[in-house]
Design a protein around this motif. Sequence first.
Motif, PDB file in Angstrom:
ATOM      1  N   SER A 174      12.810  -5.409   2.114  1.00  0.00           N
ATOM      2  CA  SER A 174      12.860  -3.909   1.640  1.00  0.00           C
ATOM      3  C   SER A 174      14.117  -3.289   1.985  1.00  0.00           C
ATOM      4  CB  SER A 174      11.836  -3.435   2.468  1.00  0.00           C
ATOM      5  OG  SER A 174      11.437  -1.900   2.095  1.00  0.00           O
ATOM      6  N   GLU A 175      14.759  -2.763   0.885  1.00  0.00           N
ATOM      7  CA  GLU A 175      16.194  -1.839   0.806  1.00  0.00           C
ATOM      8  C   GLU A 175      16.140  -0.819  -0.475  1.00  0.00           C
ATOM      9  OE1 GLU A 175      19.441  -4.168   1.982  1.00  0.00           O
ATOM     10  OE2 GLU A 175      20.747  -2.901   0.589  1.00  0.00           O
ATOM     11  N   TYR A 176      16.348  -1.390  -1.807  1.00  0.00           N
ATOM     12  CA  TYR A 176      15.796  -0.741  -2.737  1.00  0.00           C
ATOM     13  C   TYR A 176      16.774   0.503  -2.705  1.00  0.00           C
ATOM     14  CZ  TYR A 176      12.313  -4.075  -2.424  1.00  0.00           C
ATOM     15  OH  TYR A 176      11.469  -5.234  -2.184  1.00  0.00           O
ATOM     16  N   SER A 202       0.906  -1.150   0.123  1.00  0.00           N
ATOM     17  CA  SER A 202      -0.017  -0.058   0.022  1.00  0.00           C
ATOM     18  C   SER A 202       0.629   1.235  -0.033  1.00  0.00           C
ATOM     19  CB  SER A 202      -0.855   0.149   1.156  1.00  0.00           C
ATOM     20  OG  SER A 202      -0.002  -0.032   2.378  1.00  0.00           O
ATOM     21  N   GLY A 203       2.150   1.068  -0.088  1.00  0.00           N
ATOM     22  CA  GLY A 203       3.080   2.255   0.094  1.00  0.00           C
ATOM     23  C   GLY A 203       3.304   3.140  -1.240  1.00  0.00           C
ATOM     24  N   THR A 204       4.435   3.597  -1.276  1.00  0.00           N
ATOM     25  CA  THR A 204       4.933   4.228  -2.435  1.00  0.00           C
ATOM     26  C   THR A 204       5.490   3.153  -3.491  1.00  0.00           C
ATOM     27  OG1 THR A 204       5.640   6.126  -1.202  1.00  0.00           O
ATOM     28  CG2 THR A 204       6.679   6.109  -3.321  1.00  0.00           C
ATOM     29  N   LEU A 205       6.329   2.455  -3.182  1.00  0.00           N
ATOM     30  CA  LEU A 205       6.906   1.495  -4.213  1.00  0.00           C
ATOM     31  C   LEU A 205       6.046   0.238  -4.472  1.00  0.00           C
ATOM     32  CD1 LEU A 205       9.303   0.442  -6.116  1.00  0.00           C
ATOM     33  CD2 LEU A 205      10.174  -0.541  -3.896  1.00  0.00           C
ATOM     34  N   THR A 212      -0.812  -7.098   4.612  1.00  0.00           N
ATOM     35  CA  THR A 212      -0.979  -5.899   5.477  1.00  0.00           C
ATOM     36  C   THR A 212      -1.315  -5.504   6.807  1.00  0.00           C
ATOM     37  OG1 THR A 212      -2.420  -3.271   4.909  1.00  0.00           O
ATOM     38  CG2 THR A 212      -3.614  -5.757   4.687  1.00  0.00           C
ATOM     39  N   ARG A 213      -0.994  -4.452   7.536  1.00  0.00           N
ATOM     40  CA  ARG A 213      -1.322  -4.389   8.831  1.00  0.00           C
ATOM     41  C   ARG A 213      -2.865  -4.314   9.041  1.00  0.00           C
ATOM     42  NH1 ARG A 213       2.121   0.515  10.080  1.00  0.00           N
ATOM     43  NH2 ARG A 213       1.329   1.068   8.024  1.00  0.00           N
ATOM     44  N   THR A 227       8.233  -4.618   0.760  1.00  0.00           N
ATOM     45  CA  THR A 227       8.438  -3.096   0.443  1.00  0.00           C
ATOM     46  C   THR A 227       7.920  -2.176   1.440  1.00  0.00           C
ATOM     47  OG1 THR A 227       6.252  -3.021  -0.483  1.00  0.00           O
ATOM     48  CG2 THR A 227       8.076  -3.562  -2.062  1.00  0.00           C
ATOM     49  N   VAL A 228       8.109  -2.928   2.742  1.00  0.00           N
ATOM     50  CA  VAL A 228       7.739  -2.049   3.936  1.00  0.00           C
ATOM     51  C   VAL A 228       8.590  -0.925   4.063  1.00  0.00           C
ATOM     52  CG1 VAL A 228       6.990  -4.113   5.209  1.00  0.00           C
ATOM     53  CG2 VAL A 228       9.335  -3.538   5.548  1.00  0.00           C
ATOM     54  N   ALA A 229       7.926   0.131   4.855  1.00  0.00           N
ATOM     55  CA  ALA A 229       8.315   1.316   4.848  1.00  0.00           C
ATOM     56  C   ALA A 229       9.841   1.295   5.337  1.00  0.00           C
ATOM     57  CB  ALA A 229       7.554   2.417   5.918  1.00  0.00           C
ATOM     58  N   GLY A 280      19.579   2.068  -7.291  1.00  0.00           N
ATOM     59  CA  GLY A 280      19.862   3.449  -7.110  1.00  0.00           C
ATOM     60  C   GLY A 280      18.710   4.295  -6.361  1.00  0.00           C
ATOM     61  N   ALA A 281      18.642   5.562  -6.674  1.00  0.00           N
ATOM     62  CA  ALA A 281      17.594   6.477  -6.135  1.00  0.00           C
ATOM     63  C   ALA A 281      16.687   6.376  -7.013  1.00  0.00           C
ATOM     64  CB  ALA A 281      18.155   7.930  -5.812  1.00  0.00           C
ATOM     65  N   PHE A 282      15.462   6.291  -6.376  1.00  0.00           N
ATOM     66  CA  PHE A 282      14.158   6.377  -7.349  1.00  0.00           C
ATOM     67  C   PHE A 282      14.221   7.827  -8.252  1.00  0.00           C
ATOM     68  CE2 PHE A 282      11.807   3.848  -3.813  1.00  0.00           C
ATOM     69  CZ  PHE A 282      12.250   2.658  -4.450  1.00  0.00           C
TER      70      PHE A 282
HETATM   71  N1  LIG Z   1      16.033   4.482  -3.562  1.00  0.00           N
HETATM   72  C1  LIG Z   1      15.216   5.357  -3.028  1.00  0.00           C
HETATM   73  O1  LIG Z   1      15.523   6.528  -3.567  1.00  0.00           O
HETATM   74  C2  LIG Z   1      14.289   5.029  -2.101  1.00  0.00           C
HETATM   75  C3  LIG Z   1      13.456   6.092  -1.768  1.00  0.00           C
HETATM   76  C4  LIG Z   1      12.366   5.828  -0.779  1.00  0.00           C
HETATM   77  C5  LIG Z   1      12.433   4.689  -0.360  1.00  0.00           C
HETATM   78  N2  LIG Z   1      13.501   3.746  -0.585  1.00  0.00           N
HETATM   79  C6  LIG Z   1      13.213   2.444  -0.031  1.00  0.00           C
HETATM   80  O2  LIG Z   1      12.105   1.600  -0.593  1.00  0.00           O
HETATM   81  C7  LIG Z   1      11.105   0.912   0.365  1.00  0.00           C
HETATM   82  C8  LIG Z   1       9.936   1.179   0.220  1.00  0.00           C
HETATM   83  O3  LIG Z   1       9.716   2.415   0.649  1.00  0.00           O
HETATM   84  P1  LIG Z   1       8.065   3.274   0.539  1.00  0.00           P
HETATM   85  O4  LIG Z   1       8.515   4.364   0.544  1.00  0.00           O
HETATM   86  O5  LIG Z   1       7.499   2.561  -0.429  1.00  0.00           O
HETATM   87  O6  LIG Z   1       7.639   2.742   1.767  1.00  0.00           O
HETATM   88  P2  LIG Z   1       6.468   3.527   2.368  1.00  0.00           P
HETATM   89  O7  LIG Z   1       5.310   4.083   1.436  1.00  0.00           O
HETATM   90  O8  LIG Z   1       6.771   4.525   3.555  1.00  0.00           O
HETATM   91  O9  LIG Z   1       5.528   2.167   3.396  1.00  0.00           O
HETATM   92  C9  LIG Z   1       5.234   0.978   2.743  1.00  0.00           C
HETATM   93  C10 LIG Z   1       4.265   0.248   3.651  1.00  0.00           C
HETATM   94  O10 LIG Z   1       5.048  -0.474   4.518  1.00  0.00           O
HETATM   95  C11 LIG Z   1       3.969  -1.071   5.367  1.00  0.00           C
HETATM   96  N3  LIG Z   1       4.478  -1.148   6.734  1.00  0.00           N
HETATM   97  C12 LIG Z   1       4.373  -2.288   7.507  1.00  0.00           C
HETATM   98  N4  LIG Z   1       4.847  -1.987   8.666  1.00  0.00           N
HETATM   99  C13 LIG Z   1       4.967  -0.809   8.893  1.00  0.00           C
HETATM  100  C14 LIG Z   1       5.470  -0.035   9.975  1.00  0.00           C
HETATM  101  N5  LIG Z   1       5.689  -0.401  11.246  1.00  0.00           N
HETATM  102  N6  LIG Z   1       5.286   1.246   9.632  1.00  0.00           N
HETATM  103  C15 LIG Z   1       5.051   1.878   8.659  1.00  0.00           C
HETATM  104  N7  LIG Z   1       4.681   1.066   7.428  1.00  0.00           N
HETATM  105  C16 LIG Z   1       4.819  -0.240   7.615  1.00  0.00           C
HETATM  106  C17 LIG Z   1       2.758  -0.155   5.228  1.00  0.00           C
HETATM  107  O11 LIG Z   1       1.738  -1.247   4.542  1.00  0.00           O
HETATM  108  P3  LIG Z   1       0.377  -1.647   5.465  1.00  0.00           P
HETATM  109  O12 LIG Z   1       0.038  -0.481   5.932  1.00  0.00           O
HETATM  110  O13 LIG Z   1      -0.192  -2.084   4.183  1.00  0.00           O
HETATM  111  O14 LIG Z   1       0.926  -2.641   6.202  1.00  0.00           O
HETATM  112  C18 LIG Z   1       3.173   0.949   4.181  1.00  0.00           C
HETATM  113  O15 LIG Z   1       2.175   1.301   3.322  1.00  0.00           O
HETATM  114  C19 LIG Z   1      12.122   0.955   1.546  1.00  0.00           C
HETATM  115  O16 LIG Z   1      12.819   0.052   1.860  1.00  0.00           O
HETATM  116  C20 LIG Z   1      12.747   2.464   1.721  1.00  0.00           C
HETATM  117  O17 LIG Z   1      13.924   2.717   2.359  1.00  0.00           O
HETATM  118  C21 LIG Z   1      14.103   3.855  -1.482  1.00  0.00           C
END
Ligand SMILES: NC(=O)c1ccc[n+]([C@@H]2O[C@H](COP(=O)([O-])OP(=O)(O)OC[C@H]3O[C@@H](n4cnc5c(N)ncnc54)[C@H](OP(=O)(O)O)[C@@H]3O)[C@@H](O)[C@H]2O)c1
Length: 301
Positions: free
Chosen positions: A100-102, A13-16, A35-36, A73-75, A144-146
């Motif tokens: 989840s790292e990316y 449900s997040g960004t990625l 999902t939570r 793909t957790v936060a 890399g960076a998104f």
């Molecule tokens: N390379 C880059 O430029 C870049 C940039 C941003 C992020 N990233 C990485 O990409 C990955 C995904 O990031 P994202 O931005 O897509 O994540 P996000 O939108 O912040 O969160 C993704 C999902 O994680 C789930 N989740 C499970 N446990 C959680 C908790 N304790 N607190 C908050 N959320 C929780 C939630 O889904 P539910 O509510 O459905 O459980 C949430 O929608 C991460 O590893 C992040 O470090 C990389």
Amino acid sequence: MSEIKSVAIAGASGTLGPHVLKALIDAKFQVKILTRSKKPGEFDAGVDVVEVDFTSVESLTAALKGIDAVVSTVAGMAIKTQTVLIDAATVAGVKRFIPSEYGSVTTNPKVEAFPLYENVFQIKHHLQEKANSGQLTWTVLACGAFLEFLFAAGAAGLLDFADRKATLFDEGDNRLSSTSLATAGKAIAGILKNSEATKNRVVKVSEVILTQNQLLKIAEGLRPEDKWEISKVAASAVLKEGLVEFSAGDFSFPVISKIIKGTGFAGETYGSAYDETDNELLEVKELTEEDLKKIVAEKLA
Ligand SMILES: NC(=O)c1ccc[n+]([C@@H]2O[C@H](COP(=O)([O-])OP(=O)(O)OC[C@H]3O[C@@H](n4cnc5c(N)ncnc54)[C@H](OP(=O)(O)O)[C@@H]3O)[C@@H](O)[C@H]2O)c1
């Protein structure tokens, strides 16, 4: 033929997550979302969505029965909690785990001791232990960076296109790999389609390698009449400031951003440009100069 047929996504449900979900469905994997909490209408009807307790091995094991691969793909703030998900995956007999790292520089051992990065290394070590005892296999995707983040509005990205301002890191020539969210999603599907070739290793994709000066030059070419306000900072100084503030207890976004940019925008220091990639294996098409011009033109409009 890949041995992976059924895939569970945590964090869809997040960004990625939505991009990964689409790519896996397009690639005809059988998908289940963990999902939570379920929210009505969040996912298309027909997608299997289960509520889980990410702190409970029992809850997660039950949800993962019959699943071949987990894509997390957790936060960022939830990265540490993945140890429970990994433990449950091994109990349930999951074959492949993509954590989840990316990240941009998150696979470089030089950043392991930095506060934001230590969690992803703990997860990698945990996965390697499981792999050593033959309990599952893993793949880490370094993408890399998104791209969307690097072109974000205001000062958050590589250049502030709207206000025509550039804060150049070092001389503005530090190279940085970048991949869009949609392409990162497709690369994840590609990993699972090529499970043997991607087993127990870091896989790198890079849709484009950017520098701030390259983008500035494109912007100036498109709008020669515009004047850019340019300043410079040393990437090492930005990183140092971020680390000092973080260790003093400031975990705010601007401080986190200093650590991310101080490493990710530091070019060769932390290896943010991937000259060797798995683009071909994962069918990642690189952006052309024309593609970049189009993106920059939109940002200047
Ligand atoms: N390379 C880059 O430029 C870049 C940039 C941003 C992020 N990233 C990485 O990409 C990955 C995904 O990031 P994202 O931005 O897509 O994540 P996000 O939108 O912040 O969160 C993704 C999902 O994680 C789930 N989740 C499970 N446990 C959680 C908790 N304790 N607190 C908050 N959320 C929780 C939630 O889904 P539910 O509510 O459905 O459980 C949430 O929608 C991460 O590893 C992040 O470090 C990389």
